[in-house]
Design a protein around this motif. Structure first.
Motif, PDB file in Angstrom:
ATOM      1  N   ASP A 440       0.837  -1.192   0.000  1.00 64.91           N
ATOM      2  CA  ASP A 440       0.000   0.000   0.000  1.00 64.91           C
ATOM      3  C   ASP A 440       0.874   1.246   0.000  1.00 64.91           C
ATOM      4  O   ASP A 440       2.085   1.180   0.228  1.00 64.91           O
ATOM      5  CB  ASP A 440      -0.937   0.019   1.208  1.00 64.91           C
ATOM      6  N   SER A 477      -4.743   1.645  -1.961  1.00 66.39           N
ATOM      7  CA  SER A 477      -5.641   0.485  -1.923  1.00 66.39           C
ATOM      8  C   SER A 477      -7.104   0.899  -2.000  1.00 66.39           C
ATOM      9  O   SER A 477      -7.986   0.050  -2.146  1.00 66.39           O
ATOM     10  CB  SER A 477      -5.400  -0.333  -0.650  1.00 66.39           C
ATOM     11  N   HIS A 478      -7.392   2.189  -1.933  1.00 69.32           N
ATOM     12  CA  HIS A 478      -8.753   2.719  -2.049  1.00 69.32           C
ATOM     13  C   HIS A 478      -8.974   3.370  -3.415  1.00 69.32           C
ATOM     14  O   HIS A 478      -9.865   4.202  -3.556  1.00 69.32           O
ATOM     15  CB  HIS A 478      -9.008   3.758  -0.957  1.00 69.32           C
ATOM     16  N   ARG A 479      -8.223   2.985  -4.414  1.00 65.14           N
ATOM     17  CA  ARG A 479      -8.232   3.674  -5.703  1.00 65.14           C
ATOM     18  C   ARG A 479      -9.461   3.387  -6.548  1.00 65.14           C
ATOM     19  O   ARG A 479      -9.683   4.056  -7.572  1.00 65.14           O
ATOM     20  CB  ARG A 479      -6.982   3.319  -6.501  1.00 65.14           C
ATOM     21  N   LYS A 480     -10.285   2.423  -6.178  1.00 69.49           N
ATOM     22  CA  LYS A 480     -11.458   2.057  -6.969  1.00 69.49           C
ATOM     23  C   LYS A 480     -12.392   3.263  -7.115  1.00 69.49           C
ATOM     24  O   LYS A 480     -12.776   3.900  -6.148  1.00 69.49           O
ATOM     25  CB  LYS A 480     -12.206   0.909  -6.299  1.00 69.49           C
ATOM     26  N   HIS A 493     -14.327   8.103  -5.153  1.00 69.70           N
ATOM     27  CA  HIS A 493     -13.916   6.740  -4.840  1.00 69.70           C
ATOM     28  C   HIS A 493     -14.977   6.038  -4.006  1.00 69.70           C
ATOM     29  O   HIS A 493     -15.607   6.645  -3.133  1.00 69.70           O
ATOM     30  CB  HIS A 493     -12.577   6.751  -4.110  1.00 69.70           C
ATOM     31  N   GLU A 497     -14.018  -1.427  -0.859  1.00 67.57           N
ATOM     32  CA  GLU A 497     -13.171  -2.611  -0.834  1.00 67.57           C
ATOM     33  C   GLU A 497     -11.707  -2.195  -0.935  1.00 67.57           C
ATOM     34  O   GLU A 497     -11.384  -1.120  -1.451  1.00 67.57           O
ATOM     35  CB  GLU A 497     -13.518  -3.568  -1.980  1.00 67.57           C
ATOM     36  N   LEU A 498     -10.830  -3.042  -0.390  1.00 69.19           N
ATOM     37  CA  LEU A 498      -9.397  -2.784  -0.475  1.00 69.19           C
ATOM     38  C   LEU A 498      -8.824  -3.486  -1.699  1.00 69.19           C
ATOM     39  O   LEU A 498      -9.162  -4.644  -1.978  1.00 69.19           O
ATOM     40  CB  LEU A 498      -8.685  -3.278   0.789  1.00 69.19           C
ATOM     41  N   GLN A 499      -7.965  -2.783  -2.429  1.00 66.13           N
ATOM     42  CA  GLN A 499      -7.260  -3.347  -3.568  1.00 66.13           C
ATOM     43  C   GLN A 499      -5.758  -3.197  -3.307  1.00 66.13           C
ATOM     44  O   GLN A 499      -5.136  -2.215  -3.723  1.00 66.13           O
ATOM     45  CB  GLN A 499      -7.668  -2.628  -4.857  1.00 66.13           C
ATOM     46  N   PRO A 500      -5.179  -4.142  -2.564  1.00 64.31           N
ATOM     47  CA  PRO A 500      -3.764  -4.026  -2.197  1.00 64.31           C
ATOM     48  C   PRO A 500      -2.862  -3.929  -3.424  1.00 64.31           C
ATOM     49  O   PRO A 500      -3.183  -4.444  -4.506  1.00 64.31           O
ATOM     50  CB  PRO A 500      -3.488  -5.311  -1.412  1.00 64.31           C
ATOM     51  N   LEU A 501      -1.738  -3.284  -3.248  1.00 63.53           N
ATOM     52  CA  LEU A 501      -0.733  -3.193  -4.311  1.00 63.53           C
ATOM     53  C   LEU A 501       0.076  -4.479  -4.372  1.00 63.53           C
ATOM     54  O   LEU A 501       0.264  -5.165  -3.361  1.00 63.53           O
ATOM     55  CB  LEU A 501       0.205  -2.016  -4.047  1.00 63.53           C
ATOM     56  N   VAL A 507       0.367   1.387 -10.388  1.00 62.82           N
ATOM     57  CA  VAL A 507      -1.084   1.490 -10.563  1.00 62.82           C
ATOM     58  C   VAL A 507      -1.418   2.952 -10.856  1.00 62.82           C
ATOM     59  O   VAL A 507      -0.687   3.872 -10.485  1.00 62.82           O
ATOM     60  CB  VAL A 507      -1.856   1.015  -9.317  1.00 62.82           C
TER      61      VAL A 507
END
Length: 596
Positions: A440, A477-480, A493, A497-501, A507
């Motif tokens: 992250d 991780s909150h980039r959605k 945003h 949900e979390l989107q881990p690196l 990204v």
């Protein structure tokens, strides 16, 4: 002061209507009982014109203590405010001026009734203390309807106030109380998650100090351990003194703990986010360019999303409270509320939908009328980050990636010194391509201005006397993105949900930078600062004696809690990438000069 003591011999408060006290050109009713539908009786102070009749009423409801004059509870802030703007103290004894609500001595002579309600569980109102909860909103609804039924009311109730006393207006207006006639929302957030608790998903520590400093010491039952109202001699927090255990049992869990333990925008936050599209009453939303951290975003978003067909946006600068109390601020509020609550010809029917105080260095502002927000004539301009020269230009620039230590000053990209005035007014967005050595990364963006001599130009902010032009934040991780709500100049945003690196894998991040206004003079330089920690101007603490946190550019809106930002994840190295076809940029709202 000659008055009827509202306290009974058994230590409880009487439910009889108190006798009016005549003082300072007003009739004052202390501790008026307002019964709620569940049996709890809230307490209000009511300031009335001296002559009988039916009047428009302005109601405020909050947890800061209706019996705490600003000079007593916030003496240092009051002294600074009056020192800088002496007109605030003129025309009033100021002894009834409370933190963030109107001064009745400046409103009652114009035929307004001023009602101050201690919120449930605060001050002299019993019950469970739970700030900004659904219960509070229901209470405000009932208080409005109670006020409309009083013999001194003309049936039109308005609300006016700053911060806490502004945010709860969004909430109750969405419930559509029949007798709520207008709201004046002065620097009040609308989205607890995005505006206040978690900036870009990053936990803000503001709530920790706020709850301890401004709420708990006013809890009902603090009794003899608390202050006395110098205007009537009564204990601010009620006649009973409860133990620490009893007080703890009478309040909801700390809001900061809830925010810290809830990293995603879940049901807890959604239950505390009003549906402003339901608002139908006329509203004036007043934002502060320098309010970064809790207030300006909500005033812009609330204004845009509110369902009312009669709504206005005003944006100013300077501190959190001075613009509200200054003569020009009071005049603006009276024109709005006088029009809708009293039916007066205040000229408000000719008020433009948007009124902006355009900002220049040195705290110079020019008031300008506009028809919409963002401004229709905006020239949305992409300025690309150039890795070789660390500059900003209008041509996409690819090149070698640049690594930086997250806890350092980060990277700075500058425009060339302005050859002529450039105005930037509106929301801002940045697109960056970033990787991290860990799973992250936190991105902190600061838009900064430098004078020809290289010194940074700072501005008076609402909660810090020296702030940059604008700030933005995002946890990778909150980039959605919510594609339905996102706009090119204001990414939105989901935080659901979390989107881990994947370590070292780049990204794309779309980052919201809060709306701002600045006219860049010739010779001055605009810069984008990309960091992994809070902005700091490097000049040291401003040193206000009444503030328990350092004033280094972001005031109390700091992001350094180790539970939310463990150093092993967020304290390492990040890398900014400049791949061809995916070049990073900042989107600026350039406002063309007249005639251009």
């Amino acid at each position: 002061m000659n008055q009827t003591n509202p306290n009974r011999a058994d230590g409880a408060l009487s439910n009889d209507m108190p006798e009016a006290v005549h003082a300072d050109g007003m009739r004052i009713l202390w501790d008026v009982p307002i019964p709620m539908s569940d049996g709890v009786v809230l307490r209000a102070d009511v300031f009335l014109p001296p002559e009988p009749g039916r009047h428009a009423a302005l109601l405020s409801y909050g947890a800061y203590g209706k019996g705490v004059p600003m000079q007593v509870g916030y003496k240092s802030a009051y002294d600074r405010m009056v020192r800088d703007f002496p007109d605030i103290a003129e025309g009033s004894s100021n002894k009834y001026m409370n933190w963030e609500v109107i001064d009745p001595e400046k409103w009652v002579p114009d035929g307004f009734v001023c009602i101050r309600v201690d919120s449930r569980g605060a001050g002299r109102s019993p019950g469970v203390l739970d700030p900004t909860s659904e219960q509070e909103t229901k209470d405000i609804y009932e208080c409005i309807e109670w006020a409309a039924a009083q013999p001194w009311s003309n049936g039109k109730i308005g609300m006016n106030g700053i911060s806490y006393y502004a945010s709860n207006q969004w909430y109750v207006a969405a419930l559509r109380p029949p007798h709520l006639a207008a709201i004046c929302v002065w620097e009040g957030f609308v989205d607890r998650y995005r505006d206040a608790a978690r900036h870009g998903g990053i936990y803000s520590q503001f709530g920790e100090g706020w709850y301890e400093r401004q709420v708990l010491r006013i809890q009902h039952g603090y009794g003899e351990r608390g202050a006395r109202n110098p205007n009537n001699g009564e204990l601010v927090c009620g006649p009973q003194t409860l133990s620490d255990e009893e007080l703890a049992a009478n309040r909801a869990p700390k809001m900061s703990n809830e925010s810290l333990n809830r990293p995603l925008d879940d049901a807890f936050y959604s239950s505390r986010k009003p549906d402003v599209s339901r608002i139908q009453v006329p509203l004036l939303s007043a934002a502060n360019w320098g309010g970064m951290g809790v207030h300006p975003r909500g005033n812009f978003e609330g204004y845009l999303d509110a369902g009312s067909s009669q709504k206005w946006l005003e944006v100013h600068g300077n501190s959190h409270f001075s613009p509200f109390y200054r003569a020009e601020g009071v005049e603006l509020q009276k024109r709005f509320l006088g029009h809708f609550l009293q039916g007066k010809d205040t000229g408000w029917d000719r008020q433009p939908p948007v009124q902006l105080q355009i900002r220049r260095p040195g705290e110079h502002f020019t008031i300008r009328d506009e028809q919409e927000w963002p401004l229709a004539r905006t020239q949305w301009t992409k300025y690309y980050l150039e890795p070789a020269t660390r500059t900003l230009g209008t041509t996409p620039a690819a090149g070698a990636s640049i690594a930086y230590q997250a806890m350092s000053e980060g990277l700075v990209f500058k425009l060339p010194p302005a050859r002529e005035e450039i105005e930037i007014t509106g929301p801002i967005a940045a697109r960056l391509v970033v990787s991290s050595r860990t799973a992250d990364a936190d991105l902190f963006l600061a838009l900064r201005l430098f004078a020809p001599d290289g010194k940074e130009v700072l501005f008076v902010g609402s909660n810090d006397p020296r702030v940059p032009i604008a700030l933005g934040w995002l946890r990778a991780s909150h980039r959605k993105l919510d594609t339905a709500k996102s706009l090119p100049y204001r990414p939105y945003h989901t935080h659901d949900e979390l989107q881990p690196l994947v370590p070292d894998e780049p990204v794309v991040l779309d980052i919201e930078i809060l709306p701002t206004s600045i006219v860049i003079p010739p010779g001055y330089t605009l810069a984008l600062n990309i960091r992994g920690c809070d902005y700091d101007h490097g000049l040291g603490d401003a040193g206000f004696s009444d503030q328990p946190y350092p004033m280094t550019g972001v005031g109390p809106f700091r992001h350094a809690n180790p539970q939310d930002r463990p150093p092993e994840v967020f304290g390492g190295e990040n890398t900014l990438h400049f791949d061809k076809g995916n070049e990073p940029f900042i989107l600026l709202p350039i406002i063309p000069a007249k005639g251009a």
